[in-house]
Design a protein around this motif. Structure first.
Motif, short mmCIF file in Angstrom:
data_model
loop_
_atom_site.label_atom_id
_atom_site.label_comp_id
_atom_site.label_asym_id
_atom_site.label_seq_id
_atom_site.Cartn_x
_atom_site.Cartn_y
_atom_site.Cartn_z
N GLY A 15 86.51 53.06 10.61
CA GLY A 15 87.49 52.24 9.88
C GLY A 15 86.97 51.76 8.54
N LEU A 16 86.00 52.47 7.99
CA LEU A 16 85.43 52.07 6.70
C LEU A 16 85.81 53.03 5.58
N LEU A 17 86.68 54.00 5.89
CA LEU A 17 86.99 55.05 4.93
C LEU A 17 88.02 54.55 3.91
N THR A 18 87.67 53.48 3.23
CA THR A 18 88.62 52.89 2.31
C THR A 18 87.95 52.63 0.96
N ASP A 19 88.72 52.71 -0.11
CA ASP A 19 88.13 52.59 -1.43
C ASP A 19 87.45 51.25 -1.67
N ASP A 20 87.94 50.20 -0.99
CA ASP A 20 87.29 48.91 -1.22
C ASP A 20 85.89 48.83 -0.60
N LEU A 21 85.48 49.87 0.10
CA LEU A 21 84.11 49.89 0.63
C LEU A 21 83.30 51.05 0.04
N MET A 22 83.71 51.53 -1.13
CA MET A 22 83.08 52.73 -1.70
C MET A 22 81.57 52.58 -1.87
N ASP A 23 81.15 51.41 -2.31
CA ASP A 23 79.72 51.18 -2.53
C ASP A 23 78.94 51.41 -1.24
N LEU A 24 79.44 50.81 -0.16
CA LEU A 24 78.81 50.96 1.15
C LEU A 24 78.82 52.41 1.60
N ARG A 25 79.94 53.08 1.38
CA ARG A 25 80.07 54.47 1.83
C ARG A 25 79.07 55.37 1.14
N VAL A 26 78.90 55.16 -0.15
CA VAL A 26 77.94 56.00 -0.87
C VAL A 26 76.53 55.74 -0.34
N LYS A 27 76.18 54.48 -0.19
CA LYS A 27 74.82 54.15 0.26
C LYS A 27 74.57 54.62 1.69
N GLY A 28 75.58 54.47 2.53
CA GLY A 28 75.42 54.84 3.93
C GLY A 28 75.26 56.34 4.14
N ALA A 29 75.67 57.12 3.14
CA ALA A 29 75.57 58.57 3.28
C ALA A 29 74.15 59.07 3.01
N LEU A 30 73.30 58.18 2.52
CA LEU A 30 71.95 58.62 2.09
C LEU A 30 71.18 59.47 3.10
N PRO A 31 71.02 59.03 4.35
CA PRO A 31 70.20 59.83 5.26
C PRO A 31 70.76 61.25 5.47
N ARG A 32 72.08 61.35 5.55
CA ARG A 32 72.67 62.68 5.71
C ARG A 32 72.45 63.52 4.45
N MET A 33 72.59 62.91 3.29
CA MET A 33 72.41 63.63 2.04
C MET A 33 70.98 64.13 1.90
N GLN A 34 70.04 63.30 2.35
CA GLN A 34 68.64 63.71 2.30
C GLN A 34 68.39 64.94 3.16
#
Ligand code: HEM
Ligand code: SF4
Ligand code: SF4
Lengths: 246, 508
Positions: free
Chosen positions: B431-450
């Motif tokens: 339930g976090l797939l919303t634009d008002d949480l974009m900052d969190l979403r980008v940061k939370g993707a870090l381990p997968r991106m790595q």
């Protein structure tokens, strides 16, 4: 002397009652509360037998902890299994005649105390030194470790340095258990040991020590993965459905 | 939020556990639900009077309904094993994103009001006692922290895998969100979406005519492409299979390519199937807000659709949390399904269907059609840690990979500690797939991106396949922040769609 004996006998009864009633009530509460949804952490066993093995691997080997952090596992496992041996060894103060296997493990139990204390020190040092764990630690986390350390070290003092009158101590416990009080030896180290042990028993049902019964009731570990085959319905959810059907 | 505002965490060759930055993610959390969105779900429109007491009471209710909550709140020993396991903690360095710290936000209130020492110290007014046991009064600061940090948990269950007692922070976040909604502070994104499901039938609010239009368009596309008339039927009574799929499959990229893949598979296998306009949504956001009632209400739509259409089987499309609700909860919430064909499990996953057909040799592939891609696979949390496919534990890891490999020549897995049950969340679930949480979403993707970067460098991976609508949308959005191309993310059934040779299809 009789004052001291009376005090410790009553303290002993009180600690036992709090421990048994407190943990008993908690277990009753856990058992009574339904787990309305199937939530095992997958992959999960498909059978009851598989679940028993899964729980055993957690209780005996701390399997998940091993996967997650080798240092915590090492110290934690060392502490717990040493504690188990030490506790079993203590049975000899409460039963007469002493069972054969209890006699057999005496030397192991005696030296396990070292492993227990080393494990506890490792866990304590980790609380101070690892930033993340320092952040989450509350005063009670430190206190419980300190309490266990005091128990362990005072016990070791008696095993290896200043022996107490074990015969008299056993008479005290057997007497307390049969309501025929006998004098307690009054060495300060023994009294410190007993005080801290009784305190630990009293805090047990009201602290994180509830992890011991908790692990057996954790739905993410004790559920069978069979949700498609078998309908799982909590009593309150069944009520909800019945009320709607009307 | 503009791209420039977000501080993108640095990718390193070896993932390291960050130094804590307290309050790095302190804030107001996502937008709060307006009154209308609250009331349709049965919650008060705004923060009620004496919400402090109401919150404590609601916690008490939940404690008597959910054993998990009771056991989890009591059992944590603060061992710290989970502290470096959450992608949000790894990406944001905020200590309150350590799973145990997140749990403690609720636990401190539990300790204060629902345990004997907490009640005692509270009554005596002994602050030192409350501090000793880590108990706290329910107040505005606590509620603010709840709202903020329980909306920085994607309910991915990674922490639960590593906890010695299996303590599942996802369950605790769900409970906290349910408490907040019940005192009038729900989250806009989730509640608005659930409202749309009740009103229209799906998260995106696509009405039936629009759906029909879209499906016709897709039929034309497939025919233009292959020369074979493949149908995408809706509301067709008497079909064998009812397909329930996330509504993103109807138009978002790369989701829609997956939908065409399902259609081709059914067509080739000769299985008659239909979508439902009434239950045109696989997702079930009732789970994210921790509401048994709402989750059940949404699930019952599927039961009703299956009964109305007279189908024999229910199959789910590619969606992670939908599959969790379907696999683990559907039978509980909307069962029993004794009116369906007992030869098949209820429900089935589209990957199980495709895998079964591959095993039977019923599908013909030209793998070279996917030769422009070197693939890896992202295990979606809810599939990996909260459900199963097939008949052996861990089938949820094997089956999608086998399906991919049947359609592609080049496949490489990411590092072992970032896949299977140790997979990292995409950063946008729960339930976090919303634009008002974009900052969190980008940061939370870090381990997968790595982990992705590693296989890109080692094996020249060009694309990552996923079987979750949220993962696909999230990656499409965040990949560019990490310097990847947004079309790097593909649907598993898109690969099938590319490589499947339909009977009668002109080669070309
Ligand atoms: C079924 C029995 C038990 C199991 C499976 C169990 C398991 C665990 C595990 C896995 C941990 C986390 C790792 C660690 O920090 O050591 C832990 C921590 C702990 N256990 Fe147990 N335990 C059991 C019984 C007990 C008992 C009877 C006591 C004490 C009298 C105890 C005291 C502790 C303490 C104090 C900690 C926290 C250590 C720290 O501060 O890090 N446990 N236990
Ligand atoms: S469930 Fe996932 S997002 Fe939530 S605390 Fe655990 S690891 Fe973090
Ligand atoms: S791993 Fe489990 S017991 Fe250990 S701190 Fe985390 S939640 Fe608590």
């Amino acid at each position: 002397m009789w004052f001291l004996t009376g005090f410790y006998a009553l303290f002993f009864y009180f600690a036992i009652i709090v421990l048994v009633a407190g943990v008993g009530y908690k277990i009753y509460e856990y058992a009574r509360t339904p787990a309305p949804l199937k939530v095992p952490t997958m992959p999960a066993p498909l059978t009851r037998g598989g679940v028993v093995l899964r729980i055993l691997s957690e209780v005996v080997l701390f399997r998940s902890l091993f996967r997650s952090n080798k240092w915590i596992w090492l110290f934690g496992w060392m502490f717990h299994f040493a504690l188990l041996l030490v506790l079993l060894r203590h049975l000899r103060y409460f039963i007469d005649p002493v069972w054969g296997w209890v006699a057999l493990i005496q030397p192991f139990g005696k030296y396990a105390a070292f492993a227990m204390v080393i494990g506890l020190i490792g866990l304590l040092v980790r609380r101070f030194t690892v930033e993340r764990i320092r952040y989450i630690s509350t005063p009670s986390d430190y206190l419980i470790l300190v309490l266990l350390l005091v128990i362990g070290m005072s016990g070791m003092m008696m095993s290896f340095v200043v022996h107490t009158d074990i015969i008299q101590l056993k008479a005290f416990f057997l007497g307390a258990m049969s309501f025929n009080w006998q004098l307690i030896p009054s060495d300060p180290i023994l009294l410190l040991h007993l005080t801290t042990v009784f305190l630990l028993m009293i805090v047990f049902p009201y602290s994180k020590l509830l992890h011991a019964p908790g692990i057996f009731f954790s739905p993410s570990r004790n559920q069978v993965d069979n949700s498609r085959e078998k309908r799982h319905l909590a009593p309150w959810a069944a009520e909800l459905e019945k009320a709607e059907a009307k | 939020m503009a791209k420039a505002d977000i501080e993108i965490p640095e990718m390193r060759e070896y993932p390291v556990i960050p130094i804590l930055k307290p309050d790095a993610m302190k804030g107001d959390g996502p937008f709060v639900a307006k009154a209308d969105f609250q009331t349709v779900l049965g919650y008060p429109g705004e923060l009620v009077d004496n919400w402090e007491t109401k919150a404590v009471e609601k916690l008490g209710d939940l404690l008597s309904c959910f054993r998990s909550l009771r056991v989890y709140l009591d059992s944590c020993v603060h061992c710290g094993a989970c502290t470096d396991k959450c992608h949000y903690m790894l990406g944001t360095s905020d200590p309150k994103n350590m799973p145990v710290a997140r749990q403690d936000l609720l636990r401190q209130v539990y300790r204060r009001y629902h345990t004997l020492p907490g009640k005692f110290f509270g009554k005596m007014g002994w602050q030192w006692g409350l501090d000793l046991i880590g108990a706290k009064e329910m107040d505005k600061a606590v509620l603010d922290d709840w709202y903020n940090y329980y909306h920085q948990c994607s309910q991915c269950r990674r922490c639960s895998v590593f906890c010695p007692y299996g303590i599942d922070t996802a369950d605790i976040s769900m409970a906290a969100r349910e408490i907040m909604a019940s005192i009038g502070k729900g989250q806009k994104y989730c509640n608005e979406i659930i409202g749309k499901v009740y009103r229209i039938g799906n998260n995106l609010g696509l009405p039936e005519p629009a759906l029909r239009d879209t499906l016709e368009g897709l039929e034309e596309d497939i025919e233009a492409d292959t020369g074979v008339a493949v149908r995408l039927p809706i509301d067709e009574k008497g079909a064998e299979v009812l397909l329930i799929t996330p509504s993103a499959d109807f138009f978002a990229e790369p989701h829609v390519d997956g939908l065409m893949g399902y259609a081709k598979v059914f067509h080739e296998a000769g299985i008659s199937w239909t979508l439902s306009s009434y239950a045109s949504e696989g997702a079930n956001f009732g789970m994210f807000i921790g509401s048994y009632e709402n989750m059940r209400k949404i699930s019952l739509r599927i039961r009703k659709a299956a009964l109305d259409l007279g189908v024999k089987r229910i199959v789910f499309g590619e969606c992670g949390h939908a599959w969790r609700v379907a696999y683990s909860f559907l039978n509980t919430l909307a069962g029993p399904f004794d009116f369906l064909d007992p030869k098949y499990p209820v429900p089935q996953h589209i990957c199980e269907i495709t895998y079964g057909l591959i095993q039977e040799g019923k599908l013909n592939f030209d793998k070279s059609r996917n030769d422009d891609m070197v693939l890896t696979f992202h295990d979606s949390c809810n599939v990996a840690r909260a459900s199963r496919m097939g008949n052996v534990p861990g089938g949820q890891f094997i089956i999608p990979r086998e399906v991919i490999k049947a359609a592609c020549n080049h496949f490489y897995d990411m590092d072992a500690d970032t896949i299977h049950d140790q997979t990292f969340c995409c950063g946008g679930g729960g339930g976090l797939l919303t634009d008002d949480l974009m900052d969190l979403r980008v940061k939370g993707a870090l381990p997968r991106m790595q982990a992705l970067k590693n296989v890109v460098e080692e094996h020249g991976v060009t694309h990552m396949a996923a079987i979750c609508a949220i993962c696909k949308s999230q990656f499409t959005k965040v990949l560019p922040y990490y310097g990847f191309n947004m079309d790097k993310i593909v649907s598993v059934h898109q690969l099938i769609s590319n490589a499947l040779i339909l009977t009668g299809q002109e080669e070309g």
